[in-house]
Design a protein around this motif. Structure first.
Motif, short mmCIF file in Angstrom:
data_model
loop_
_atom_site.label_atom_id
_atom_site.label_comp_id
_atom_site.label_asym_id
_atom_site.label_seq_id
_atom_site.Cartn_x
_atom_site.Cartn_y
_atom_site.Cartn_z
N GLU A 318 32.23 39.06 65.91
CA GLU A 318 31.49 37.84 65.58
C GLU A 318 30.40 37.58 66.62
OE1 GLU A 318 33.30 33.57 64.76
OE2 GLU A 318 32.76 33.84 66.86
N LEU A 322 26.45 37.40 66.03
CA LEU A 322 25.73 36.19 66.42
C LEU A 322 24.58 36.55 67.36
CD1 LEU A 322 28.56 33.55 66.95
CD2 LEU A 322 26.72 33.44 65.28
N MET A 332 21.25 29.30 65.97
CA MET A 332 22.51 29.67 65.33
C MET A 332 22.31 29.62 63.81
SD MET A 332 24.88 30.24 67.67
CE MET A 332 26.56 29.67 67.49
N VAL A 337 28.97 24.49 61.52
CA VAL A 337 29.55 23.15 61.57
C VAL A 337 28.90 22.32 62.67
CG1 VAL A 337 31.79 23.97 60.85
CG2 VAL A 337 31.38 23.66 63.26
N LEU A 338 28.21 23.02 63.59
CA LEU A 338 27.69 22.32 64.75
C LEU A 338 26.43 21.51 64.46
CD1 LEU A 338 28.14 25.22 67.25
CD2 LEU A 338 29.71 23.40 66.66
N LEU A 341 25.77 17.80 65.52
CA LEU A 341 26.77 17.35 66.50
C LEU A 341 26.14 17.17 67.88
CD1 LEU A 341 30.02 19.36 65.74
CD2 LEU A 341 29.26 17.16 64.88
N PHE A 342 24.84 17.35 67.97
CA PHE A 342 24.22 17.33 69.29
C PHE A 342 23.55 16.01 69.62
CE2 PHE A 342 24.83 21.74 68.47
CZ PHE A 342 25.10 22.28 69.71
N ASP A 347 29.53 5.55 71.74
CA ASP A 347 30.93 5.82 71.48
C ASP A 347 31.48 4.92 70.40
OD1 ASP A 347 31.47 6.74 74.86
OD2 ASP A 347 31.48 7.99 73.07
N LEU A 348 32.65 5.30 69.94
CA LEU A 348 33.25 4.57 68.81
C LEU A 348 33.60 3.14 69.21
CD1 LEU A 348 35.53 7.51 67.89
CD2 LEU A 348 33.62 6.70 66.54
N GLY B 48 35.57 10.16 74.65
CA GLY B 48 34.37 10.95 74.90
C GLY B 48 34.08 11.17 76.37
N ARG B 102 39.89 22.94 64.43
CA ARG B 102 38.79 23.82 64.14
C ARG B 102 38.61 24.84 65.25
NH1 ARG B 102 34.58 23.24 60.33
NH2 ARG B 102 34.52 21.10 59.62
N ILE B 104 35.67 27.16 67.14
CA ILE B 104 34.22 27.27 67.29
C ILE B 104 33.91 28.39 68.29
CG2 ILE B 104 32.13 26.10 68.14
CD1 ILE B 104 33.24 23.49 67.09
N THR B 105 32.90 29.16 67.98
CA THR B 105 32.54 30.29 68.84
C THR B 105 32.29 29.86 70.29
OG1 THR B 105 30.85 31.92 69.34
CG2 THR B 105 30.19 30.12 67.93
N ALA B 108 28.63 28.82 71.59
CA ALA B 108 28.18 27.44 71.40
C ALA B 108 28.89 26.52 72.40
CB ALA B 108 28.46 27.00 69.97
N ARG B 112 27.18 24.11 75.33
CA ARG B 112 27.39 22.66 75.27
C ARG B 112 28.03 22.16 76.57
NH1 ARG B 112 26.71 18.35 75.23
NH2 ARG B 112 27.24 16.63 73.85
N GLY B 142 21.61 21.64 74.65
CA GLY B 142 22.71 22.57 74.76
C GLY B 142 22.88 23.39 73.49
N PHE B 285 32.64 18.97 71.32
CA PHE B 285 32.50 19.18 69.88
C PHE B 285 33.64 18.48 69.13
CE2 PHE B 285 29.93 23.21 70.74
CZ PHE B 285 28.74 22.62 70.37
N HIS B 287 35.12 15.81 70.00
CA HIS B 287 34.80 14.39 69.97
C HIS B 287 33.76 14.09 68.89
CE1 HIS B 287 34.28 10.34 71.44
NE2 HIS B 287 32.98 10.54 71.55
N ALA B 288 32.71 14.93 68.84
CA ALA B 288 31.64 14.72 67.86
C ALA B 288 32.17 14.91 66.43
CB ALA B 288 30.49 15.68 68.12
N LEU B 289 33.03 15.91 66.25
CA LEU B 289 33.59 16.17 64.91
C LEU B 289 34.48 15.02 64.47
CD1 LEU B 289 34.33 19.97 65.27
CD2 LEU B 289 32.96 18.95 63.46
N LYS B 291 34.19 11.91 65.38
CA LYS B 291 33.32 10.78 65.02
C LYS B 291 32.71 10.98 63.64
CE LYS B 291 30.65 10.06 68.74
NZ LYS B 291 29.69 9.33 69.57
N LYS B 292 32.28 12.23 63.39
CA LYS B 292 31.66 12.55 62.10
C LYS B 292 32.66 12.29 60.97
CE LYS B 292 29.57 16.48 59.78
NZ LYS B 292 29.65 17.92 59.84
#
Ligand code: SF4
Ligand code: SF4
Ligand code: FES
Lengths: 348, 304
Positions: A318, A322, A332, A337-338, A341-342, A347-348, B48, B102, B104-105, B108, B112, B142, B285, B287-289, B291-292
């Motif tokens: 992989e 990549l 990418m 999925v990323l 996300l940046f 915050d919540l 976070g 999840r 993730i590679t 990434a 980050r 990142g 990631f 944390h971001a996932l 939230k999403k």
């Protein structure tokens, strides 16, 4: 003199007189096309074969291969022009079944989505060249539905003309032309084919079947069992070149295909969207499960096809894939999925 | 290896926890776990914000390593796996994080994590892991823009350095310092292959080289190899080094010398460990996932 050009970074020697499209074929690099057919002259009007030549986006079938040319078949502008052309073509050809999730194995008699019969695909469904090219090029989902009028269906001797299916590519005219002195028995009038003198025989048709063999749209067929036999015999005698189709190892991204062909083994799959964009490169412990999971995820609506390879060291593989992707595109894969996300937000 | 033999190659396990964050009132606990071939790390974020991390050696059973890293990071906090809302697994052994939401590679995740650790000015990241070496180029957020890794060979990686530490009987933490305690810089050894390293080091010692000089020659060879990899996709400031070897000044300073670019240092007194960059990225990631997902669920709820 033999033209020597660079296609997607690889040095290619073309035969004298070859077009850039011929050179791509010789190099084994697939470029979509409908009006062009190997060995036949093309009208150059379908607009599917765009590539970037020395930075200019041009139709590969209409440019002579020349020494020193740098051809990029993956150029983004070229691909979006192809997709735009495909939408125009599909606006005049039935296609709703092609983007339907139930397309594998559907008899098209009863439609789960209640698409009216006049919008559904024709009898060539499953072997149709336009469908293969369209799923490679993209442009399917947002092409307006075409309503089949079932006008002008004529059986002229053994050859069935279905004028509503004709996309006016002109291949049949070119295939018939040059067979003998008489020239083509067929002509295009308002982008629809017809025998020159009203019917085939008086137009000088020799019943060689070449037009049926090259038609990508199912507009010219030799329908029924008798027609198939007739065509099979003629196929043996024909001097036509093989059709050039999109690469086969790209599989349609559907449950049926995944379940039938993908093993529950370690490996890496690559998911492609319209026009061959790479959406995802993913190393997984179970290819089948991984693909089925992806089918339910966010990228699925954008995905058309996939490719997979078994590899026990799938995370490493992989990374290699990549790396190759990043070196070429500088980002990418787009369906990752990323995405999204940046962006820092509170915050919540 | 016999019972008494010291394991010179072992990096000490690292752990960090902060009292500044109260995880119970933080709203969400998200976790990143990086299972590499040599070491595994877990990073826990509370709301976070960095709460704790733990780094441990990867055992032969990767799922155990993942759990060990996580329980190390939770140790003494009163937190349990039930408190965790989202886990992202990364690294070559990432499928062995069976409880991950999840995977993730690591490419990434490293970018980050490095971005978070060393700031948005980082453009080139060198990650020297246990069994591979990667160079990543990224933007100010990142996001990965280019990437290259070494071929399938452990030379120039953490594993190669461990073999040397073991052969020479020098604790791995001391290699960097000792590799500079020499009169003049020796020629790099010709061969950094882990298979030959042992016999070549032994031969040099026999030829009268001091241990420090052999270490210097090894660090130099490794730095050369890594620098040529960096060269292939180019180096742009700021330059940041992650992974175990980031702690080996013997290699790092020589890389800086060859490339002519100084690597960014974490601020004095920073609690972060460049070895946890991958796990940190994974946790961010996660944390971001989370939230999403929460946003999507809220939107779906509003639709009803
Ligand atoms: S059968 Fe042959 S001769 Fe007749 S129209 Fe077709 S190509 Fe022309
Ligand atoms: S009949 Fe077929 S080959 Fe001829 S122009 Fe129409 S689509 Fe093209
Ligand atoms: S194949 Fe070139 S325009 Fe049709």
């Amino acid at each position: 003199m033999t033209p020597v050009l660079t296609i997607d970074g690889v040095r290619v020697e073309a035969s004298p007189g070859a077009t850039v499209l011929d050179a791509c074929d010789a190099a084994g690099v697939y470029v979509p096309r409908l009006c062009a057919y190997p060995g036949l002259r093309s009208t150059g009007e379908c607009g599917l074969c765009y590539v970037s030549i020395g930075g200019e986006t041009l139709r590969a079938c209409s440019v002579a291969a020349d020494t020193g040319m740098t051809v990029d078949t993956t150029n983004a502008e070229a691909r979006s022009l192809r997709a735009a052309s495909m939408r125009v073509i599909l606006a005049g050809h039935p296609h709703v079944c092609l983007s339907c999730p139930e397309r594998d194995g559907c008899s098209r008699d009863e439609c789960t989505y209640n698409n009216p019969p006049e919008e559904r695909c024709c009898g060539e469904f499953g072997r149709c060249e336009i469908a293969k090219v369209a799923s490679y090029v993209g442009g399917l989902p947002d092409a307006p539905a075409y309503v089949h009028g079932w006008r002008g269906q004529t059986l002229d001797q053994t050859i069935l003309f279905e004028l509503d299916l004709c996309v006016g590519c002109g291949r049949c005219v070119a295939a018939c032309d040059g067979l003998d002195e008489a020239g083509s028995a067929l002509e295009l009038v308002d982008a629809v084919v017809r025998p020159k003198a009203g019917d085939l025989r008086t137009s000088g048709c020799t019943m060689c079947g070449a037009c049926v063999m090259v038609c990508p749209a199912g507009a010219l067929t030799a329908a029924g069992g008798r027609g198939d036999d007739w065509l099979a015999k003629r196929r043996e005698r024909t001097s036509l070149h093989e059709r050039v189709l999109p690469p086969e190892d790209l599989l349609p991204f559907t449950v049926r295909v995944i379940e039938a062909l993908v093993p529950a083994k370690e490996g890496v799959f690559q998911l492609y969207g319209q026009g061959g964009d790479t959406l995802l490169i993913s190393g997984v412990i179970d290819l089948r499960a991984g693909l089925l999971r992806t089918l339910e995820g966010d990228v699925a609506p954008r995905a058309c096809s996939f490719r997979f390879e078994e590899d026990a060291f799938y995370t490493q593989r992989e990374s290699e894939l990549l790396a190759r992707h990043l070196q070429k595109h500088g980002s990418m894969p787009q369906g990752d999925v990323l995405e999204g996300l940046f962006d820092e937000d509170d915050d919540l | 290896m016999t019972e008494q033999a010291r394991e010179f190659w072992r990096w000490s396990e690292t752990a960090y926890q902060t009292d500044d964050v109260d995880w119970r009132s933080a709203g969400s606990i998200t976790v990143g776990i990086d299972v590499g071939s040599v070491s595994s790390q877990a990073v826990i974020l509370a709301g976070g914000k960095l709460y704790s991390f733990y780094s441990t050696r990867t055992g032969s059973n990767s799922p155990d390593s993942a759990k060990k890293a996580l329980s190390g990071a939770m140790d003494g906090t009163g937190m349990s796996t039930d408190d965790v809302s989202y886990v992202v697994g990364t690294g070559y052994g990432r499928v062995n994080v069976p409880f991950a939401n999840r995977a993730i590679t690591e490419i990434a995740c490293h970018a980050r994590g490095a971005n978070f650790m060393a700031g948005p000015t980082v453009r080139t990241i060198l990650d020297m892991g246990g069994q591979d070496c990667k160079v990543i180029r990224c933007d100010d957020k990142g996001k990965v823009q280019n990437f290259i890794m070494n071929d399938k060979c452990a030379a120039g990686t953490g594993r190669g350095m461990e073999v040397i530490a073991d052969t020479l009987g020098v604790p791995i933490e001391d290699i960097g310092r000792r590799s500079f305690e020499i009169d003049s810089e020796p020629e790099p050894v010709s061969n950094v292959c882990t298979v030959f390293a042992k016999s070549e080091a032994t031969a040099l010692l026999k030829a009268g080289w001091s241990v420090n000089r052999v270490l210097a020659a090894y660090c130099a060879a490794m730095a050369e190899r890594v620098s040529s990899l960096i060269d292939r996709i180019g180096i742009e400031r700021d330059f940041f080094i992650t992974g175990g070897i980031a702690k080996n000044a013997g290699v790092v300073r020589r890389i800086e010398r060859i490339t002519g670019v100084e690597a960014l240092k974490l601020p004095e007194g920073s609690n972060l460990d460049p070895q946890v960059a991958g796990a940190l990225g994974a946790a961010l990631f996660a944390h971001a996932l989370l939230k999403k997902e929460q946003k999507e669920r809220a939107a779906a709820g509003a639709d009803l």
